[in-house]
Design an enzyme around this catalytic site. Structure first.
Site, PDB file in Angstrom:
ATOM      1  N   GLN A 101      -2.002  -5.977  -2.559  1.00 13.54           N
ATOM      2  CA  GLN A 101      -2.784  -5.737  -1.437  1.00 13.54           C
ATOM      3  C   GLN A 101      -4.023  -5.067  -1.814  1.00 13.54           C
ATOM      4  OE1 GLN A 101      -2.032  -2.216   1.406  1.00 13.54           O
ATOM      5  NE2 GLN A 101      -1.773  -3.939   3.060  1.00 13.54           N
ATOM      6  N   TYR A 188      -9.124   1.221   7.602  1.00 13.36           N
ATOM      7  CA  TYR A 188      -9.984   1.051   6.354  1.00 13.36           C
ATOM      8  C   TYR A 188     -11.098   0.210   6.712  1.00 13.36           C
ATOM      9  CZ  TYR A 188      -6.082   3.782   4.686  1.00 13.36           C
ATOM     10  OH  TYR A 188      -5.363   4.769   4.455  1.00 13.36           O
ATOM     11  N   ARG A 235      -3.275  -8.288   6.377  1.00  7.92           N
ATOM     12  CA  ARG A 235      -2.429  -7.297   7.054  1.00  7.92           C
ATOM     13  C   ARG A 235      -3.369  -6.804   8.236  1.00  7.92           C
ATOM     14  NH1 ARG A 235       1.099  -1.947   6.447  1.00  7.92           N
ATOM     15  NH2 ARG A 235       2.933  -3.043   6.843  1.00  7.92           N
ATOM     16  N   GLY A 324       9.180  -0.386   5.194  1.00  5.04           N
ATOM     17  CA  GLY A 324       8.558   0.393   4.427  1.00  5.04           C
ATOM     18  C   GLY A 324       9.434   1.550   3.742  1.00  5.04           C
ATOM     19  N   ARG A 325       9.613   2.664   4.502  1.00  6.04           N
ATOM     20  CA  ARG A 325      10.350   3.701   4.234  1.00  6.04           C
ATOM     21  C   ARG A 325      11.795   3.567   3.899  1.00  6.04           C
ATOM     22  NH1 ARG A 325       8.451   6.650   9.453  1.00  6.04           N
ATOM     23  NH2 ARG A 325       8.340   4.345  10.014  1.00  6.04           N
TER      24      ARG A 325
HETATM   25  C1  LIG Z   1       4.524   6.592   2.150  1.00  2.00           C
HETATM   26  C2  LIG Z   1       3.669   5.467   2.985  1.00  2.00           C
HETATM   27  C3  LIG Z   1       2.784   4.755   2.273  1.00  2.00           C
HETATM   28  C4  LIG Z   1       2.017   3.885   2.771  1.00  2.00           C
HETATM   29  N1  LIG Z   1       1.138   2.945   2.202  1.00  2.00           N
HETATM   30  C5  LIG Z   1       0.646   1.943   2.739  1.00  2.00           C
HETATM   31  C6  LIG Z   1      -0.441   1.005   2.272  1.00  2.00           C
HETATM   32  O1  LIG Z   1      -0.785   1.466   1.010  1.00  2.00           O
HETATM   33  N2  LIG Z   1      -0.770   0.005   2.746  1.00  2.00           N
HETATM   34  C7  LIG Z   1      -0.367  -0.310   4.142  1.00  2.00           C
HETATM   35  O2  LIG Z   1      -1.043  -1.297   4.401  1.00  2.00           O
HETATM   36  N3  LIG Z   1       0.323   0.252   4.913  1.00  2.00           N
HETATM   37  C8  LIG Z   1       0.712   1.430   4.404  1.00  2.00           C
HETATM   38  N4  LIG Z   1       2.088   2.373   4.743  1.00  2.00           N
HETATM   39  C9  LIG Z   1       2.543   1.620   5.976  1.00  2.00           C
HETATM   40  C10 LIG Z   1       3.894   0.857   5.828  1.00  2.00           C
HETATM   41  O3  LIG Z   1       3.556  -0.299   5.072  1.00  2.00           O
HETATM   42  C11 LIG Z   1       4.598   0.432   7.113  1.00  2.00           C
HETATM   43  O4  LIG Z   1       3.552  -0.347   7.946  1.00  2.00           O
HETATM   44  C12 LIG Z   1       5.082   1.613   7.894  1.00  2.00           C
HETATM   45  O5  LIG Z   1       5.773   2.407   6.829  1.00  2.00           O
HETATM   46  C13 LIG Z   1       6.140   1.287   8.801  1.00  2.00           C
HETATM   47  O6  LIG Z   1       7.222   0.678   8.510  1.00  2.00           O
HETATM   48  P1  LIG Z   1       8.577   1.361   8.239  1.00  2.00           P
HETATM   49  O7  LIG Z   1       8.861   1.930   9.507  1.00  2.00           O
HETATM   50  O8  LIG Z   1       9.580   0.197   7.799  1.00  2.00           O
HETATM   51  O9  LIG Z   1       8.438   2.443   7.416  1.00  2.00           O
HETATM   52  C14 LIG Z   1       2.408   3.285   4.419  1.00  2.00           C
HETATM   53  C15 LIG Z   1       3.421   3.864   4.726  1.00  2.00           C
HETATM   54  C16 LIG Z   1       4.243   4.930   4.100  1.00  2.00           C
HETATM   55  C17 LIG Z   1       5.456   5.880   4.833  1.00  2.00           C
END
Ligand SMILES: Cc1cc2nc3c(=O)[nH]c(=O)nc-3n(C[C@H](O)[C@H](O)[C@H](O)COP(=O)(O)O)c2cc1C
Length: 371
Positions: A101, A188, A235, A324-325
């Site tokens: 990414q 961003y 994205r 994600g999480r």
């Molecule tokens: C700890 C953390 C770090 C994240 N870092 C990024 C990232 O580097 N790039 C990005 O596009 N989204 C990032 N996100 C957003 C996640 O990719 C995702 O969209 C978000 O966690 C929702 O998905 P989930 O409900 O399955 O966790 C981050 C989210 C979390 C919780």
């Protein structure tokens, strides 16, 4: 088998994925210092998650200027490229696939993170309201600090921004990445250019939708020239309202962008949905319009359970779903979905920064019994 649609194979660009479970990009602030270089520990973390149909790495700055947080990895130096080669090698050794990414934070930064203490850059000289970034202060201590007042990029500098992505794409390709995901979401730099509230430019990169989307299109075209469009994704988060970002035309401009992505032949569009990021949820009408505008794969992300993910794909709203999480806390997420097994809960205290704890020590099902 539960979730059999989610667990069925799919083709994205020229990649065959064995399942439709994507590991979402997750910033973890654990790159080795100095130099923000991916380490052996980082390689181990990604290799543990190689069961994903596709891993998307944590956001990775394309330049020092593109950095907004301490210890996020870069992909603009030789040691960083070598570090990523080891990460990719570890994932491939476990038969996984991985996308890089590529990230430029724009105004979500601080001069403490910038070369020579320069101000961060942005479409317009407007500070990101209510936004804090994580820095190492001059006295060696760490902490959160308000994002700095940025400097507006000159028109003549914009080809240089595109070049930062191109150079990073060359490095990603040499490091062996299967895909590149351009980060145009979450407030961003590229998102700042697209958003009415952050872009007050009067040149060809500001004003109407076509102009505001132009830099993102330029980047996607250029990166596709390096990697091949069928190995490039993007994205976006049309309704995101974090980091002081406000956009009156998020959905409309994303549909214009989607038509441009179709023209370029981009492999996939990854939607970070509003339910996690803030802002209004995406409507079914919008999802249908997006399908019409773009003919590549659509990945969605944001608080999905396996059941909801399966249903979203069955209804035609997505081809794959990113977690994600859940992925952060469950290295064997696909296996758990396959067995409908319970999930480990993520520990928020260890999301950003630190070492193995809360990173590589989440148990898989088959080692849950061992201390
Ligand atoms: C700890 C953390 C770090 C994240 N870092 C990024 C990232 O580097 N790039 C990005 O596009 N989204 C990032 N996100 C957003 C996640 O990719 C995702 O969209 C978000 O966690 C929702 O998905 P989930 O409900 O399955 O966790 C981050 C989210 C979390 C919780």
């Amino acid at each position: 088998m539960p979730y059999d649609t989610l667990l069925s194979p799919v083709t994205i660009g020229n990649l065959q994925l064995p399942n439709r479970v994507v590991m979402a990009p997750l910033t973890r602030n654990r790159a080795s210092q100095p130099g923000d270089v991916p380490s052996e520990m980082n390689a181990h973390y990604y290799a543990q998650r190689a069961g994903a149909g596709l891993i998307v790495t944590e956001a990775t700055q394309v330049s020092r200027q593109g950095q907004g947080y301490f210890a996020t990895p870069g992909i603009y130096s030789d040691p960083q490229e070598a570090g990523w080669r080891a990460v990719v090698g570890a994932v491939h050794a476990r038969h996984g696939r991985i996308a890089s990414q590529l990230w430029h934070v724009g105004r979500v930064s601080h001069r403490l993170l910038q070369e020579g203490g320069a101000p961060p850059v942005a479409p317009s000289a407007m500070r990101a309201a209510d936004t804090q970034v994580f820095v190492k202060r001059d006295d060696g201590t760490f902490g959160m600090i308000d994002a700095d007042e940025p400097r507006a990029l000159e028109t003549a500098e914009l080809p240089g921004i595109v070049l930062q992505f191109v150079d990073a794409a060359h490095r990603a390709k040499r490091a062996g990445f299967d895909m590149i995901e351009v980060h145009a979401a979450n407030g961003y730099l590229l998102h700042q250019f697209m958003a009415t509230g952050a872009n007050h430019r009067t040149d060809d990169y500001g004003g109407g939708i076509e102009n505001r989307v132009r830099l993102t299109v330029d980047v996607l075209e250029a990166v596709s020239g390096v990697m091949g469009a069928n190995r490039v994704g993007i994205r976006i988060s049309p309704n995101f309202t974090g980091f002081g970002l406000q956009d009156d035309e998020g959905e409309t401009s994303s549909l214009h962008l989607a038509r441009e992505l179709k023209r370029i032949g981009v492999a996939y569009l990854h939607l970070a949905e509003a339910d996690w990021a803030g802002g209004a949820p995406l409507s079914d009408d919008y999802r249908r319009a997006l399908r019409q505008a773009f003919d590549g794969a659509i990945i969605v992300c944001g608080e999905y359970t396996a059941e909801e993910a399966n249903a979203r794909i069955e209804r035609g709203g997505a081809d794959a779903v990113a977690f994600g999480r859940a992925y952060l806390a469950n290295p064997d997420l696909v296996e758990r979905f396959r067995k409908d097994a319970p999930l480990n809960a993520p520990d928020e205290a260890t999301f950003y920064g630190g070492g193995e704890k809360g990173y590589t020590d989440y148990p898989a099902l088959d080692d849950a019994g061992r201390g």
